[in-house]
Design an enzyme around this catalytic site. Sequence first.
Site, PDB file in Angstrom:
ATOM      1  N   GLN A  10       0.830  -1.197   0.000  1.00 18.87           N
ATOM      2  CA  GLN A  10       0.000   0.000   0.000  1.00 18.87           C
ATOM      3  C   GLN A  10       0.868   1.252   0.000  1.00 18.87           C
ATOM      4  O   GLN A  10       1.903   1.304   0.658  1.00 18.87           O
ATOM      5  CB  GLN A  10      -0.901  -0.026   1.242  1.00 18.87           C
ATOM      6  CG  GLN A  10      -2.067   0.918   1.175  1.00 18.87           C
ATOM      7  CD  GLN A  10      -3.161   0.550   2.160  1.00 18.87           C
ATOM      8  OE1 GLN A  10      -3.344  -0.617   2.483  1.00 18.87           O
ATOM      9  NE2 GLN A  10      -3.880   1.532   2.646  1.00 18.87           N
ATOM     10  N   SER A  93       4.042  -6.426   2.802  1.00 15.34           N
ATOM     11  CA  SER A  93       2.732  -6.306   3.446  1.00 15.34           C
ATOM     12  C   SER A  93       1.639  -6.858   2.520  1.00 15.34           C
ATOM     13  O   SER A  93       1.569  -8.055   2.278  1.00 15.34           O
ATOM     14  CB  SER A  93       2.476  -4.849   3.839  1.00 15.34           C
ATOM     15  OG  SER A  93       1.315  -4.714   4.601  1.00 15.34           O
ATOM     16  N   LEU A  94       0.774  -5.983   1.996  1.00 15.53           N
ATOM     17  CA  LEU A  94      -0.226  -6.398   1.011  1.00 15.53           C
ATOM     18  C   LEU A  94       0.409  -7.234  -0.101  1.00 15.53           C
ATOM     19  O   LEU A  94      -0.177  -8.210  -0.592  1.00 15.53           O
ATOM     20  CB  LEU A  94      -0.883  -5.150   0.412  1.00 15.53           C
ATOM     21  CG  LEU A  94      -1.535  -5.293  -0.969  1.00 15.53           C
ATOM     22  CD1 LEU A  94      -2.784  -6.132  -0.873  1.00 15.53           C
ATOM     23  CD2 LEU A  94      -1.809  -3.928  -1.560  1.00 15.53           C
ATOM     24  N   ARG A 118      -9.503  -7.384   4.186  1.00 15.75           N
ATOM     25  CA  ARG A 118      -8.382  -6.960   5.023  1.00 15.75           C
ATOM     26  C   ARG A 118      -8.340  -5.436   5.147  1.00 15.75           C
ATOM     27  O   ARG A 118      -8.157  -4.886   6.240  1.00 15.75           O
ATOM     28  CB  ARG A 118      -7.081  -7.487   4.416  1.00 15.75           C
ATOM     29  CG  ARG A 118      -5.789  -7.147   5.163  1.00 15.75           C
ATOM     30  CD  ARG A 118      -4.627  -7.813   4.447  1.00 15.75           C
ATOM     31  NE  ARG A 118      -3.330  -7.607   5.082  1.00 15.75           N
ATOM     32  CZ  ARG A 118      -2.428  -6.716   4.711  1.00 15.75           C
ATOM     33  NH1 ARG A 118      -2.690  -5.903   3.682  1.00 15.75           N
ATOM     34  NH2 ARG A 118      -1.265  -6.629   5.331  1.00 15.75           N
ATOM     35  N   HIS A 202       0.560  -3.014  11.070  1.00 15.44           N
ATOM     36  CA  HIS A 202       1.662  -3.866  11.541  1.00 15.44           C
ATOM     37  C   HIS A 202       2.103  -3.557  12.970  1.00 15.44           C
ATOM     38  O   HIS A 202       3.299  -3.493  13.258  1.00 15.44           O
ATOM     39  CB  HIS A 202       2.843  -3.806  10.560  1.00 15.44           C
ATOM     40  CG  HIS A 202       2.484  -4.311   9.208  1.00 15.44           C
ATOM     41  ND1 HIS A 202       2.227  -5.632   8.959  1.00 15.44           N
ATOM     42  CD2 HIS A 202       2.295  -3.659   8.033  1.00 15.44           C
ATOM     43  CE1 HIS A 202       1.898  -5.788   7.679  1.00 15.44           C
ATOM     44  NE2 HIS A 202       1.919  -4.597   7.105  1.00 15.44           N
ATOM     45  N   GLN A 251       1.785 -11.657  10.342  1.00 19.27           N
ATOM     46  CA  GLN A 251       2.178 -10.449   9.610  1.00 19.27           C
ATOM     47  C   GLN A 251       1.288  -9.259   9.930  1.00 19.27           C
ATOM     48  O   GLN A 251       1.726  -8.111   9.971  1.00 19.27           O
ATOM     49  CB  GLN A 251       2.120 -10.744   8.098  1.00 19.27           C
ATOM     50  CG  GLN A 251       2.494  -9.590   7.185  1.00 19.27           C
ATOM     51  CD  GLN A 251       1.436  -9.297   6.140  1.00 19.27           C
ATOM     52  OE1 GLN A 251       0.346  -8.849   6.458  1.00 19.27           O
ATOM     53  NE2 GLN A 251       1.764  -9.562   4.882  1.00 19.27           N
TER      54      GLN A 251
END
Length: 316
Positions: A10, A93-94, A118, A202, A251
């Site tokens: 992102q 991440s994503l 999500r 996170h 994660q």
Amino acid sequence: MRYALIFPGQGAQRPGMGREFYDNYQSAKSVFEEADDALGFSLSDIIFNGTPEQLAQTTITQPAILTVSVAAYKALGEELGMELTPCCVAGHSLGEYTSLVAMGTLSLTDGVRLVNLRGGLMQEAVPFGAGQMAAVVGMTLDEVCEVCGEAAQGQICQAANVNSPTQVVISGHTEAVERAVRIIEGKGCYKVVPLRVSAPFHCELMRPVADKLKEAFKEIKWAEPKCPIVANASARALTKVDDIKEALFIQTFSPVLWSQSVLTIEGIGTDGYIELGPGSVLSGLVRKICNGKRPYPVADAAGLLTAANFLRGETK
């Protein structure tokens, strides 16, 4: 030729991203069409014609970047006339979800729906303004963690992204992050950049999101990946579905160990990195981590052709 594929997270979004893939590669066009069908609305229209504000909505941003990145992956394969066979893959991440779609662990339909969920869960987890993130440049991870411990004062303040040996993003309650920023700025020799984000990703504030995602995982059909996935939460190369699902769960509320993940890929052995999707942030980080190794960002048609030439052995 040994190469790794990496997928952005992102923040890489921009209006019009992926349009050249859609216009020039049937396999990429099919990705956009399937994503639209999966979500029940025209995600592709928002990607191509929407405003930056529309694309910045987390429920849109996450499936949009995943879709464009998978489209880039398919377009590169179509350009080469063959399926890509990386030695390993990783995503930020994503981007970890995107890597699972590319490697066949998740279907595109399930992947798009999962990151749409999500994004919504992350947005809802913390009231707007109650969380914050900031990038710290020049400090080591240990130094940042020490500051976070001092700044927390009973709230959440922790390292969220270890992007390079000297770039760490912190995340948590707004007041705690602001205290950390003041401590760091008071030292006088480090740069701190507050990030414009919709939620504090996170960190422990995202644990309820992880629990809900874990329930959603049960409704999805999973398959073992075509190659190892280097996980954000551990920087370990994973091949088993149960390990991958657990890594995705962890994660959500744990730091993205990007710098360590790239070093894991280096240990596996690769001749180069191909970043698939909008922007080139990960390519810049790879250069810092690997001391000059050239990555190949595939954000548009020109980048795709350069990456294709590299894979053909025509680019040094």
